[in-house]
Design a protein around this motif. Structure first.
Motif, PDB file in Angstrom:
ATOM      1  N   GLU A 302       0.844  -1.172   0.082  1.00  0.00           N
ATOM      2  CA  GLU A 302       0.127  -0.043   0.109  1.00  0.00           C
ATOM      3  C   GLU A 302       0.808   1.273  -0.051  1.00  0.00           C
ATOM      4  O   GLU A 302       0.561   2.417  -0.803  1.00  0.00           O
ATOM      5  CB  GLU A 302      -0.918   0.050   1.257  1.00  0.00           C
ATOM      6  CG  GLU A 302      -1.720   1.246   1.340  1.00  0.00           C
ATOM      7  CD  GLU A 302      -2.684   1.162   2.486  1.00  0.00           C
ATOM      8  OE1 GLU A 302      -3.601   2.267   2.781  1.00  0.00           O
ATOM      9  OE2 GLU A 302      -2.776   0.118   3.041  1.00  0.00           O
ATOM     10  N   ALA A 303       1.874   1.252   0.903  1.00  0.00           N
ATOM     11  CA  ALA A 303       2.598   2.345   0.728  1.00  0.00           C
ATOM     12  C   ALA A 303       3.654   2.469  -0.508  1.00  0.00           C
ATOM     13  O   ALA A 303       3.801   3.603  -1.009  1.00  0.00           O
ATOM     14  CB  ALA A 303       3.896   2.387   1.959  1.00  0.00           C
ATOM     15  N   ALA A 304       4.066   1.443  -1.004  1.00  0.00           N
ATOM     16  CA  ALA A 304       4.688   1.576  -2.474  1.00  0.00           C
ATOM     17  C   ALA A 304       3.755   1.982  -3.459  1.00  0.00           C
ATOM     18  O   ALA A 304       4.220   2.646  -4.295  1.00  0.00           O
ATOM     19  CB  ALA A 304       5.284  -0.084  -2.689  1.00  0.00           C
ATOM     20  N   GLU A 305       2.481   1.519  -3.370  1.00  0.00           N
ATOM     21  CA  GLU A 305       1.685   2.172  -4.368  1.00  0.00           C
ATOM     22  C   GLU A 305       1.224   3.514  -4.386  1.00  0.00           C
ATOM     23  O   GLU A 305       1.309   4.236  -5.563  1.00  0.00           O
ATOM     24  CB  GLU A 305       0.201   1.221  -4.370  1.00  0.00           C
ATOM     25  CG  GLU A 305      -0.857   1.671  -5.333  1.00  0.00           C
ATOM     26  CD  GLU A 305      -0.321   1.512  -6.828  1.00  0.00           C
ATOM     27  OE1 GLU A 305      -0.816   2.382  -7.720  1.00  0.00           O
ATOM     28  OE2 GLU A 305       0.572   0.718  -6.984  1.00  0.00           O
ATOM     29  N   GLU A 306       1.067   4.238  -2.961  1.00  0.00           N
ATOM     30  CA  GLU A 306       0.896   5.549  -2.745  1.00  0.00           C
ATOM     31  C   GLU A 306       2.066   6.399  -3.348  1.00  0.00           C
ATOM     32  O   GLU A 306       2.055   7.301  -4.007  1.00  0.00           O
ATOM     33  CB  GLU A 306       0.851   5.784  -1.181  1.00  0.00           C
ATOM     34  CG  GLU A 306       0.756   7.228  -0.969  1.00  0.00           C
ATOM     35  CD  GLU A 306       0.637   7.434   0.622  1.00  0.00           C
ATOM     36  OE1 GLU A 306       0.539   8.635   0.754  1.00  0.00           O
ATOM     37  OE2 GLU A 306       0.366   6.611   1.062  1.00  0.00           O
ATOM     38  N   ILE A 307       3.635   5.651  -3.039  1.00  0.00           N
ATOM     39  CA  ILE A 307       4.459   6.555  -3.566  1.00  0.00           C
ATOM     40  C   ILE A 307       4.545   6.456  -5.112  1.00  0.00           C
ATOM     41  O   ILE A 307       4.987   7.460  -5.747  1.00  0.00           O
ATOM     42  CB  ILE A 307       5.942   6.101  -2.978  1.00  0.00           C
ATOM     43  CG1 ILE A 307       5.937   6.164  -1.162  1.00  0.00           C
ATOM     44  CG2 ILE A 307       7.292   6.585  -3.587  1.00  0.00           C
ATOM     45  CD1 ILE A 307       6.892   5.653  -0.669  1.00  0.00           C
ATOM     46  N   ARG A 308       4.501   5.092  -5.786  1.00  0.00           N
ATOM     47  CA  ARG A 308       4.499   5.066  -7.056  1.00  0.00           C
ATOM     48  C   ARG A 308       3.305   6.103  -7.809  1.00  0.00           C
ATOM     49  O   ARG A 308       3.640   6.911  -8.902  1.00  0.00           O
ATOM     50  CB  ARG A 308       4.059   3.708  -7.646  1.00  0.00           C
ATOM     51  CG  ARG A 308       4.257   3.657  -9.043  1.00  0.00           C
ATOM     52  CD  ARG A 308       3.731   2.134  -9.367  1.00  0.00           C
ATOM     53  NE  ARG A 308       4.723   1.103  -9.071  1.00  0.00           N
ATOM     54  CZ  ARG A 308       4.519   0.140  -8.121  1.00  0.00           C
ATOM     55  NH1 ARG A 308       3.374   0.223  -7.289  1.00  0.00           N
ATOM     56  NH2 ARG A 308       5.692  -0.849  -7.715  1.00  0.00           N
ATOM     57  N   ARG A 309       2.145   6.434  -7.153  1.00  0.00           N
ATOM     58  CA  ARG A 309       1.288   6.932  -7.871  1.00  0.00           C
ATOM     59  C   ARG A 309       1.331   8.482  -7.793  1.00  0.00           C
ATOM     60  O   ARG A 309       1.134   9.159  -8.471  1.00  0.00           O
ATOM     61  CB  ARG A 309      -0.117   6.592  -7.251  1.00  0.00           C
ATOM     62  CG  ARG A 309      -1.459   7.285  -7.746  1.00  0.00           C
ATOM     63  CD  ARG A 309      -2.535   7.034  -6.884  1.00  0.00           C
ATOM     64  NE  ARG A 309      -2.814   7.505  -5.711  1.00  0.00           N
ATOM     65  CZ  ARG A 309      -2.604   6.710  -4.551  1.00  0.00           C
ATOM     66  NH1 ARG A 309      -2.538   5.347  -4.662  1.00  0.00           N
ATOM     67  NH2 ARG A 309      -2.671   7.157  -3.453  1.00  0.00           N
ATOM     68  N   LEU A 310       1.919   8.939  -6.533  1.00  0.00           N
ATOM     69  CA  LEU A 310       1.851  10.243  -6.277  1.00  0.00           C
ATOM     70  C   LEU A 310       3.362  11.069  -6.610  1.00  0.00           C
ATOM     71  O   LEU A 310       3.444  12.014  -7.044  1.00  0.00           O
ATOM     72  CB  LEU A 310       1.686  10.675  -4.725  1.00  0.00           C
ATOM     73  CG  LEU A 310       0.243  10.377  -4.222  1.00  0.00           C
ATOM     74  CD1 LEU A 310       0.048  10.618  -2.783  1.00  0.00           C
ATOM     75  CD2 LEU A 310      -0.911  10.937  -5.281  1.00  0.00           C
ATOM     76  N   LEU A 311       4.531  10.133  -6.386  1.00  0.00           N
ATOM     77  CA  LEU A 311       5.753  10.539  -6.486  1.00  0.00           C
ATOM     78  C   LEU A 311       6.453  10.272  -7.818  1.00  0.00           C
ATOM     79  O   LEU A 311       7.593  10.879  -8.122  1.00  0.00           O
ATOM     80  CB  LEU A 311       6.683  10.280  -5.644  1.00  0.00           C
ATOM     81  CG  LEU A 311       6.183  10.890  -4.057  1.00  0.00           C
ATOM     82  CD1 LEU A 311       7.320  10.369  -3.350  1.00  0.00           C
ATOM     83  CD2 LEU A 311       5.851  12.390  -4.165  1.00  0.00           C
ATOM     84  N   ARG A 312       5.622   9.564  -8.853  1.00  0.00           N
ATOM     85  CA  ARG A 312       6.335   9.319  -9.935  1.00  0.00           C
ATOM     86  C   ARG A 312       6.344  10.491 -10.999  1.00  0.00           C
ATOM     87  O   ARG A 312       5.283  11.034 -11.199  1.00  0.00           O
ATOM     88  CB  ARG A 312       5.379   8.144 -10.931  1.00  0.00           C
ATOM     89  CG  ARG A 312       5.926   7.725 -12.120  1.00  0.00           C
ATOM     90  CD  ARG A 312       5.031   6.617 -12.568  1.00  0.00           C
ATOM     91  NE  ARG A 312       3.727   7.026 -12.573  1.00  0.00           N
ATOM     92  CZ  ARG A 312       2.808   6.124 -13.249  1.00  0.00           C
ATOM     93  NH1 ARG A 312       3.049   4.982 -13.358  1.00  0.00           N
ATOM     94  NH2 ARG A 312       1.502   6.686 -13.340  1.00  0.00           N
TER      95      ARG A 312
END
Length: 369
Positions: A302-312
């Motif tokens: 979940e944390a990885a998906e949040e970073i991938r979605r918002l910081l990509r």
């Protein structure tokens, strides 16, 4: 002859001197005594039970009870047996009404003592036929009225206390707003006055106090104190300039909201800004990618998906073509710098000239890094 003459003269003189005295005859009547006063009749008893007497408050009546002692007056003789008790009760109740009609209902006990003193004196009624007094006086309120008065008294006290608290709060707000937080300098002086021996901590508090002062006055933090804020003003905006989290153009229109809870991506952004990495730098992209892979390897999807979605980083228009118009990398799809984590490959976006050697080193880094 001389002796006879002297004797006769003395007799004459004694007769003349005693002639002015009135001799009382043996049968003359003596002076009569005044007639005896007739005895007053004894007091008689009657009762008054729960006579309603109005108080100073509308709707709250006193309940008056007493023992009435009465007797007829001598001037009017013996009144009829039915009228005398009624006249006595009427006289006592009227006298009680004159005492209690201006008393508050909550002062029933006090008014009872007044009544005992006022009604203990025998006085004639208005017609003058009987004299009456009262004993064993009681003066109370109905139980329902007593309960209402108790509640009203408690509410009045609570409201008075609440009003004092409101006034105290208004005074405190006025003191803080108009005096303490009038400026950053006055706030620092106020804090230092309360912590006289903490000079070094006062220096650290200048930034937060300046921020609080600006918020209290609906103003921006003065330029003089902006470098003292934690984090400094502009650190987050510089570290994320052009990033999707701050310009509102990320996937799903996820714009940063200061009112929301700070998430994992926000904290990572603070770290990137603190070390000086910006979205237009290759180091920024590589660092974010490695954090995502590390989180996925630890099972924190979940944390990885949040970073991938918002910081990509935002897709570059030229990311899909190399210098010769071909693909920029074999493993890239859709211009995205992230590839499948299982594949273990990563192709950053097109790097500026002079950075190819660094990019080559990052691409060959082992997965365990």
């Amino acid at each position: 002859m001389s002796m006879v003459t002297v004797s006769g003269s003395l007799l004459l003189v004694m007769t003349v001197l005693s002639g002015g005295r009135a001799s009382a005859g043996p049968y003359e009547p003596e002076e009569s005594e005044p007639p005896a006063t007739p005895a007053e009749p004894p007091y008689q008893e009657t009762r008054v039970v729960d006579a309603a007497l109005p108080s100073a408050a509308d709707g709250y009546d006193f309940l008056f009870s007493a023992t009435v002692w009465w007797r007829p007056t001598l001037d009017h003789g013996e009144p009829s047996s039915g009228a005398a008790p009624a006249l006595a009760v009427s006289s006592v109740v009227s006298r009680a009404l004159e005492v209690v009609h201006h008393e508050e209902p909550g002062r029933a006990s006090f008014a009872r003592y007044l009544l005992e003193g006022e009604l203990s004196v025998p006085l004639p009624d208005r017609s003058g036929r009987v004299k009456a007094l009262a004993a064993d006086v009681t003066l109370v309120l109905a139980p329902a009225d007593r309960e209402r008065l108790r509640k009203l008294k408690d509410l009045r006290k609570d409201e008075e206390l609440w009003e004092y608290e409101r006034q105290h709060e208004r005074n405190k707000r006025r003191y803080l707003g108009d005096d303490v937080l009038k400026s950053a300098g006055s706030a620092v002086v106020w804090w230092l006055a309360r912590h006289e021996n903490e000079i070094e901590k006062a220096v650290d508090m200048i930034g937060p106090l300046a921020q609080i002062t600006a918020a209290a006055n609906n103003e921006e933090v003065p330029e003089l104190f902006r470098h003292l804020l934690v984090p400094p003003v502009g650190a987050r905006s510089e570290g994320t300039s052009g990033g999707p989290l701050w310009d509102g153009h990320s996937k799903g229109e996820a714009a940063f909201d200061h009112e929301e809870e700070v998430g994992v991506s926000d904290r990572l952004l603070l770290l990137l800004a603190a070390v000086g990495l910006k979205p237009d730098m290759d180091e920024y992209t590589v660092f974010v990618h490695r954090v995502v892979r590390s989180l996925e390897a630890a099972g924190l999807d979940e944390a990885a998906e949040e970073i991938r979605r918002l910081l990509r980083p935002a897709p570059d228009e030229d990311a899909g073509e190399g210098p010769d118009g071909g693909p920029s990398g074999e493993g890239s799809t859709g211009g995205s710098p992230f590839t499948d984590a299982a594949a273990g490959t990563f192709t950053p976006g097109a790097a500026p000239s002079g950075a190819s050697e660094r990019n080559h080193g990052w691409q060959e880094a082992p997965e365990e890094t």
